[in-house]
Write a protein that holds these residues in place. Structure first.
Motif, PDB file in Angstrom:
ATOM      1  N   CYS A 146      -7.546  11.454  -5.508  1.00 46.41           N
ATOM      2  CA  CYS A 146      -6.629  10.982  -6.657  1.00 46.41           C
ATOM      3  C   CYS A 146      -5.372  10.211  -5.933  1.00 46.41           C
ATOM      4  O   CYS A 146      -5.299   9.099  -6.303  1.00 46.41           O
ATOM      5  CB  CYS A 146      -6.276  11.816  -7.490  1.00 46.41           C
ATOM      6  N   ALA A 147      -4.843  10.676  -5.092  1.00 45.81           N
ATOM      7  CA  ALA A 147      -3.503  10.441  -4.604  1.00 45.81           C
ATOM      8  C   ALA A 147      -4.008   8.959  -3.697  1.00 45.81           C
ATOM      9  O   ALA A 147      -3.433   7.996  -3.768  1.00 45.81           O
ATOM     10  CB  ALA A 147      -2.977  11.129  -3.467  1.00 45.81           C
ATOM     11  N   ASP A 148      -5.213   9.051  -3.103  1.00 42.78           N
ATOM     12  CA  ASP A 148      -5.522   7.904  -2.290  1.00 42.78           C
ATOM     13  C   ASP A 148      -6.024   6.805  -3.242  1.00 42.78           C
ATOM     14  O   ASP A 148      -5.710   5.457  -2.941  1.00 42.78           O
ATOM     15  CB  ASP A 148      -6.837   8.396  -1.350  1.00 42.78           C
ATOM     16  N   ILE A 149      -6.702   7.156  -4.033  1.00 45.51           N
ATOM     17  CA  ILE A 149      -7.319   5.945  -5.170  1.00 45.51           C
ATOM     18  C   ILE A 149      -5.853   5.044  -5.886  1.00 45.51           C
ATOM     19  O   ILE A 149      -6.030   4.152  -5.923  1.00 45.51           O
ATOM     20  CB  ILE A 149      -8.158   6.644  -6.165  1.00 45.51           C
ATOM     21  N   GLY A 150      -5.156   6.198  -6.412  1.00 42.71           N
ATOM     22  CA  GLY A 150      -4.012   5.891  -7.063  1.00 42.71           C
ATOM     23  C   GLY A 150      -3.114   4.771  -6.073  1.00 42.71           C
ATOM     24  O   GLY A 150      -2.754   3.689  -6.716  1.00 42.71           O
ATOM     25  N   ALA A 151      -2.692   5.214  -4.883  1.00 40.54           N
ATOM     26  CA  ALA A 151      -2.080   4.614  -4.047  1.00 40.54           C
ATOM     27  C   ALA A 151      -2.847   3.017  -3.506  1.00 40.54           C
ATOM     28  O   ALA A 151      -2.288   2.124  -3.672  1.00 40.54           O
ATOM     29  CB  ALA A 151      -1.773   5.078  -2.576  1.00 40.54           C
ATOM     30  N   TYR A 152      -4.034   3.165  -3.400  1.00 41.52           N
ATOM     31  CA  TYR A 152      -4.981   2.149  -3.201  1.00 41.52           C
ATOM     32  C   TYR A 152      -4.715   0.708  -4.186  1.00 41.52           C
ATOM     33  O   TYR A 152      -4.427  -0.093  -3.756  1.00 41.52           O
ATOM     34  CB  TYR A 152      -6.083   2.322  -2.615  1.00 41.52           C
ATOM     35  N   PHE A 153      -4.879   1.247  -5.167  1.00 42.55           N
ATOM     36  CA  PHE A 153      -5.095   0.179  -6.510  1.00 42.55           C
ATOM     37  C   PHE A 153      -3.611  -0.250  -6.913  1.00 42.55           C
ATOM     38  O   PHE A 153      -3.471  -1.495  -6.957  1.00 42.55           O
ATOM     39  CB  PHE A 153      -5.812   0.759  -7.923  1.00 42.55           C
ATOM     40  N   GLY A 155      -0.955   0.151  -5.003  1.00 42.49           N
ATOM     41  CA  GLY A 155      -0.390  -0.637  -3.873  1.00 42.49           C
ATOM     42  C   GLY A 155      -0.892  -2.061  -3.771  1.00 42.49           C
ATOM     43  O   GLY A 155      -0.172  -3.074  -3.062  1.00 42.49           O
ATOM     44  N   ARG A 156      -2.122  -2.213  -4.036  1.00 38.32           N
ATOM     45  CA  ARG A 156      -2.967  -3.421  -3.808  1.00 38.32           C
ATOM     46  C   ARG A 156      -2.429  -4.531  -4.602  1.00 38.32           C
ATOM     47  O   ARG A 156      -2.259  -5.641  -4.346  1.00 38.32           O
ATOM     48  CB  ARG A 156      -4.488  -3.279  -3.759  1.00 38.32           C
ATOM     49  N   HIS A 157      -2.055  -4.057  -5.795  1.00 36.76           N
ATOM     50  CA  HIS A 157      -1.739  -5.086  -6.929  1.00 36.76           C
ATOM     51  C   HIS A 157      -0.067  -5.133  -7.118  1.00 36.76           C
ATOM     52  O   HIS A 157       0.236  -6.115  -7.299  1.00 36.76           O
ATOM     53  CB  HIS A 157      -2.237  -4.488  -8.280  1.00 36.76           C
ATOM     54  N   TRP A 158       0.505  -4.114  -6.743  1.00 41.49           N
ATOM     55  CA  TRP A 158       2.015  -4.115  -7.058  1.00 41.49           C
ATOM     56  C   TRP A 158       2.886  -3.964  -5.616  1.00 41.49           C
ATOM     57  O   TRP A 158       4.033  -3.914  -5.970  1.00 41.49           O
ATOM     58  CB  TRP A 158       2.335  -3.403  -8.257  1.00 41.49           C
ATOM     59  N   GLY A 159       2.241  -3.487  -4.689  1.00 42.35           N
ATOM     60  CA  GLY A 159       2.890  -3.263  -3.615  1.00 42.35           C
ATOM     61  C   GLY A 159       3.792  -4.258  -2.895  1.00 42.35           C
ATOM     62  O   GLY A 159       3.502  -5.400  -2.447  1.00 42.35           O
ATOM     63  N   LYS A 160       5.037  -3.892  -2.814  1.00 42.66           N
ATOM     64  CA  LYS A 160       6.069  -4.828  -2.247  1.00 42.66           C
ATOM     65  C   LYS A 160       6.931  -4.250  -0.924  1.00 42.66           C
ATOM     66  O   LYS A 160       7.135  -4.670  -0.011  1.00 42.66           O
ATOM     67  CB  LYS A 160       6.765  -5.684  -3.142  1.00 42.66           C
ATOM     68  N   SER A 172       2.815   1.082   1.033  1.00 40.00           N
ATOM     69  CA  SER A 172       3.965   0.704   0.118  1.00 40.00           C
ATOM     70  C   SER A 172       4.452   1.741  -0.778  1.00 40.00           C
ATOM     71  O   SER A 172       3.834   2.901  -1.162  1.00 40.00           O
ATOM     72  CB  SER A 172       3.637  -0.510  -0.788  1.00 40.00           C
ATOM     73  N   TRP A 173       5.837   1.656  -1.332  1.00 37.61           N
ATOM     74  CA  TRP A 173       6.300   2.901  -2.141  1.00 37.61           C
ATOM     75  C   TRP A 173       5.769   2.665  -3.351  1.00 37.61           C
ATOM     76  O   TRP A 173       5.514   3.828  -4.090  1.00 37.61           O
ATOM     77  CB  TRP A 173       8.052   2.651  -2.263  1.00 37.61           C
ATOM     78  N   GLU A 174       5.285   1.465  -3.765  1.00 43.42           N
ATOM     79  CA  GLU A 174       4.531   1.423  -5.167  1.00 43.42           C
ATOM     80  C   GLU A 174       3.361   2.061  -5.116  1.00 43.42           C
ATOM     81  O   GLU A 174       2.885   2.856  -6.113  1.00 43.42           O
ATOM     82  CB  GLU A 174       4.520  -0.073  -5.499  1.00 43.42           C
ATOM     83  N   GLY A 175       2.728   1.931  -3.879  1.00 41.70           N
ATOM     84  CA  GLY A 175       1.550   2.803  -3.875  1.00 41.70           C
ATOM     85  C   GLY A 175       1.464   4.180  -3.866  1.00 41.70           C
ATOM     86  O   GLY A 175       0.884   5.093  -4.444  1.00 41.70           O
ATOM     87  N   VAL A 176       2.726   4.754  -3.156  1.00 37.27           N
ATOM     88  CA  VAL A 176       3.141   6.266  -3.361  1.00 37.27           C
ATOM     89  C   VAL A 176       3.197   6.711  -4.914  1.00 37.27           C
ATOM     90  O   VAL A 176       2.906   7.888  -5.182  1.00 37.27           O
ATOM     91  CB  VAL A 176       4.319   6.545  -2.522  1.00 37.27           C
ATOM     92  N   TYR A 177       4.115   5.813  -5.533  1.00 32.81           N
ATOM     93  CA  TYR A 177       4.130   6.130  -7.064  1.00 32.81           C
ATOM     94  C   TYR A 177       2.883   6.236  -7.887  1.00 32.81           C
ATOM     95  O   TYR A 177       2.664   7.034  -8.672  1.00 32.81           O
ATOM     96  CB  TYR A 177       4.998   5.023  -7.572  1.00 32.81           C
ATOM     97  N   GLY A 178       2.102   5.309  -7.361  1.00 33.12           N
ATOM     98  CA  GLY A 178       0.863   5.273  -8.102  1.00 33.12           C
ATOM     99  C   GLY A 178      -0.153   6.509  -7.560  1.00 33.12           C
ATOM    100  O   GLY A 178      -0.661   7.101  -8.524  1.00 33.12           O
ATOM    101  N   GLY A 179      -0.062   6.998  -6.523  1.00 34.65           N
ATOM    102  CA  GLY A 179      -0.628   8.130  -6.157  1.00 34.65           C
ATOM    103  C   GLY A 179      -0.009   9.347  -6.975  1.00 34.65           C
ATOM    104  O   GLY A 179      -0.792  10.215  -7.267  1.00 34.65           O
TER     105      GLY A 179
END
Length: 276
Positions: A146-153, A155-160, A172-179
């Motif tokens: 779940c951490a990988d999937i959340g970080a991927y999606f 991070g891909r869309h909002w990672g800056k 990205s940090w946004e990917g970490v938050y998604g995870g």
């Protein structure tokens, strides 16, 4: 490449799931030991040991250590998990200080020593979680996925904002938050399913957040070692997927840390607070 990835996943996933959830006792310990020994073969290369004979010797040493621990009853002990926790604090320092602190770990001997507190406690953590129950082993596996999937999606869309640009520029940090968001939902669902009660659920959510961050660190550590060696994959043992370490890098941190938290924290919480 996509076709090869699908073919490999088609036979690998059922094999791994059967081994992790269909075996117990010595058979389970042997199955997970084989996974860790394959990872040891790859770690030797990350440490700068390139000759086949020397890498085989290192794998043999690791196998002997595992056998001794099993015979001594240490394969399900707590002290290797504390050893792992201390080692990952050191790894955190090195990853966050890369490349400035590189001279502290870049010798072959030190990278091999690093492998001891990364790989050996991971095996112990697998054994501890299997003894505790399949539900918690499943939980940690789902946590990492779940951490990988959340970080991927995310991070891909909002990672800056780059997480560790010198180590892994794509994260990205946004990917970490998604995870973290994805694993928090997982923890809530598990807390409701078991059920764990209010205090037990909150404790699980907090521990899940820490273990999620540790799983990110596990990924970053391998990325740092591969960057130092200037290689893309830890090996080609799994066609289309790289090596075993490429698949379990996050688990090397998440498994022993969650096992430690469960034994030292969650068991006590569950015993004192009855489920709602």
């Amino acid at each position: 490449m996509l076709k090869q990835r699908i073919i490999t996943a088609a036979w690998l996933a059922p094999l791994v799931l059967a081994g992790l959830f269909g075996l117990d006792g010595g058979a389970f310990a042997l199955f997970t030991a084989l996974m860790v020994l394959l990872a040891t073969w790859e770690w030797a290369n990350l440490a700068g040991v390139t000759r086949t004979a020397q890498r085989a010797q290192l794998v043999a040493v690791m196998a002997v250590l595992m056998l001794v621990m099993w015979l001594a009853g240490a394969a399900t002990s707590i002290w290797p998990l504390w050893f792992s926790a201390a080692g990952w604090l050191v790894n955190l320092y090195w990853v966050t200080r890369y490349p400035a602190a590189g001279e502290q770990w870049q010798s072959t001997v030190r990278r091999l020593a690093m492998g001891l507190w990364v790989l050996l406690p991971c095996w112990v953590g697998f054994n501890v979680l299997r003894d505790i129950g399949m539900a918690w082993l499943l939980f940690v596996l789902l946590l990492v996925w779940c951490a990988d999937i959340g970080a991927y999606f995310v991070g891909r869309h909002w990672g800056k904002r780059k997480l560790a640009p010198h180590v892994s520029p794509g994260k990205s940090w946004e990917g970490v938050y998604g995870g973290l968001a994805a694993t928090t939902i997982l923890a809530i669902l598990f807390a409701l399913w078991l059920p764990l009660g209010l205090v037990g659920g909150i404790t699980l959510i907090l521990i899940t957040a820490v273990v999620t961050l540790a799983s990110v660190l596990g990924d970053l550590l391998e990325s740092m070692l591969k960057r130092h060696r200037n290689i893309k994959d830890s090996s080609q043992l799994l066609p289309g997927h790289g090596g075993v370490l490429d698949r379990i890098d996050s688990l090397t941190a998440a498994i022993p840390l969650f096992a430690l938290f469960y034994v030292e924290v969650l068991v006590e919480v569950f015993a004192r607070v009855p489920p709602l």
